[in-house]
Motif scaffolding. Sequence first.
Motif, PDB file in Angstrom:
ATOM      1  N   VAL A  82      37.462   8.008  35.125  1.00  0.00           N
ATOM      2  CA  VAL A  82      37.348   6.955  34.113  1.00  0.00           C
ATOM      3  C   VAL A  82      37.320   7.602  32.732  1.00  0.00           C
ATOM      4  N   GLU A  83      37.961   6.897  31.789  1.00  0.00           N
ATOM      5  CA  GLU A  83      37.878   7.330  30.395  1.00  0.00           C
ATOM      6  C   GLU A  83      37.167   6.207  29.644  1.00  0.00           C
ATOM      7  N   ILE A  84      36.092   6.546  28.957  1.00  0.00           N
ATOM      8  CA  ILE A  84      35.326   5.523  28.242  1.00  0.00           C
ATOM      9  C   ILE A  84      35.369   5.849  26.749  1.00  0.00           C
ATOM     10  N   ALA A  85      35.888   4.915  25.957  1.00  0.00           N
ATOM     11  CA  ALA A  85      36.030   5.153  24.516  1.00  0.00           C
ATOM     12  C   ALA A  85      35.210   4.124  23.743  1.00  0.00           C
ATOM     13  N   LEU A  86      34.384   4.622  22.827  1.00  0.00           N
ATOM     14  CA  LEU A  86      33.527   3.751  22.018  1.00  0.00           C
ATOM     15  C   LEU A  86      34.117   3.622  20.625  1.00  0.00           C
ATOM     16  N   THR A  87      34.200   2.405  20.118  1.00  0.00           N
ATOM     17  CA  THR A  87      34.717   2.207  18.758  1.00  0.00           C
ATOM     18  C   THR A  87      33.730   1.344  17.980  1.00  0.00           C
ATOM     19  N   ASP A  88      33.429   1.794  16.761  1.00  0.00           N
ATOM     20  CA  ASP A  88      32.443   1.116  15.925  1.00  0.00           C
ATOM     21  C   ASP A  88      33.104  -0.016  15.139  1.00  0.00           C
ATOM     22  N   ILE A  89      32.684  -1.233  15.429  1.00  0.00           N
ATOM     23  CA  ILE A  89      33.261  -2.414  14.757  1.00  0.00           C
ATOM     24  C   ILE A  89      33.048  -2.320  13.243  1.00  0.00           C
ATOM     25  N   ARG A  90      31.927  -1.720  12.842  1.00  0.00           N
ATOM     26  CA  ARG A  90      31.615  -1.661  11.403  1.00  0.00           C
ATOM     27  C   ARG A  90      32.652  -0.847  10.611  1.00  0.00           C
ATOM     28  N   ASP A  91      33.336   0.065  11.303  1.00  0.00           N
ATOM     29  CA  ASP A  91      34.392   0.834  10.624  1.00  0.00           C
ATOM     30  C   ASP A  91      35.536  -0.063  10.164  1.00  0.00           C
ATOM     31  N   PHE A  92      35.560  -1.301  10.646  1.00  0.00           N
ATOM     32  CA  PHE A  92      36.647  -2.217  10.302  1.00  0.00           C
ATOM     33  C   PHE A  92      36.189  -3.323   9.358  1.00  0.00           C
ATOM     34  N   ALA A  93      34.992  -3.155   8.800  1.00  0.00           N
ATOM     35  CA  ALA A  93      34.502  -4.116   7.804  1.00  0.00           C
ATOM     36  C   ALA A  93      35.396  -4.018   6.562  1.00  0.00           C
ATOM     37  N   ALA A  94      35.564  -5.155   5.902  1.00  0.00           N
ATOM     38  CA  ALA A  94      36.530  -5.185   4.788  1.00  0.00           C
ATOM     39  C   ALA A  94      35.909  -4.776   3.451  1.00  0.00           C
ATOM     40  N   ASP A  95      34.581  -4.888   3.311  1.00  0.00           N
ATOM     41  CA  ASP A  95      33.997  -4.623   1.996  1.00  0.00           C
ATOM     42  C   ASP A  95      33.213  -3.313   1.967  1.00  0.00           C
ATOM     43  N   LYS A  96      32.815  -2.932   0.776  1.00  0.00           N
ATOM     44  CA  LYS A  96      32.163  -1.622   0.654  1.00  0.00           C
ATOM     45  C   LYS A  96      30.738  -1.631   1.226  1.00  0.00           C
ATOM     46  N   TYR A  97      30.194  -2.827   1.479  1.00  0.00           N
ATOM     47  CA  TYR A  97      28.854  -2.897   2.095  1.00  0.00           C
ATOM     48  C   TYR A  97      28.942  -2.851   3.628  1.00  0.00           C
ATOM     49  N   ARG A  98      30.143  -2.778   4.128  1.00  0.00           N
ATOM     50  CA  ARG A  98      30.401  -2.718   5.582  1.00  0.00           C
ATOM     51  C   ARG A  98      29.834  -3.938   6.290  1.00  0.00           C
ATOM     52  N   LYS A  99      30.018  -5.073   5.682  1.00  0.00           N
ATOM     53  CA  LYS A  99      29.476  -6.326   6.205  1.00  0.00           C
ATOM     54  C   LYS A  99      30.270  -6.820   7.423  1.00  0.00           C
ATOM     55  N   VAL A 100      29.548  -7.157   8.484  1.00  0.00           N
ATOM     56  CA  VAL A 100      30.210  -7.625   9.705  1.00  0.00           C
ATOM     57  C   VAL A 100      29.685  -8.977  10.177  1.00  0.00           C
TER      58      VAL A 100
END
Length: 229
Positions: free
Chosen positions: A31-49
Amino acid sequence: MRIDVLTLFPQFFESPLNCSILKRAQETHIVEIALTDIRDFAADKYRKVDDKPYGGGPGMVMMPGPVFDCFEHVSKLSPEKGRVILLTPQGQRLDQKKAIELSKENRLILIAGRYEGFDERIRIGLGAEQISIGDYVLNGGELAAMVIIDAIVRLLPGVLGDDDSVKDDSFSEAVGGGLEYPQYTRPEVFRGMKVPEILLSGDHKKIAQWRRQQAQDRTQKWRPDLLDK
Ligand code: ADE
């Protein structure tokens, strides 16, 4: 199998994924398990999600934008489309049957939410199915995602030393969808409690019969709801 997890807390997964069976299953490339941080895709500089719910009410709701952008990024990491699952208490309840079904997929994309929940357009737009691990509310979907991963990975061929060991698990067909029979190991007598004589007899047919009966009796006694299914 490849499992992608979209989460605001990738660090939540680090310890359980780096121990014992889950660790070995990754090292042996089962198995390959990959974790991705949703906050890295926030649109503003405050990383608002997250943001306040339309119509009022308590708590915050996960915004669709960062989750969609994160999903679209993750989707491209592998050619396999994958089955998309949102972890939420509103989902279909996870059971062993569901775990077996999911273990046959080539790719799963698990999305763990926080706060009061997901903007509804996430479920609709991603065509995601929803899974709950039980009728209680957790602080987020991370533990639920971890439970699913744990239940599924042990079912993958080659993960457990002896592939037979999943066959007799509780809830499996071999035990009629009920509980497992009692197990004993050494010593033969422990604090006055003896191992049932039959298990020392070497009579495999009788042992199998005894185990079936024990499994049935304890299911009847402790989980009669399983017999109704
Ligand atoms: N998120 C919060 N509670 C949950 C549950 N019971 N199952 C899955 N995801 C959840």
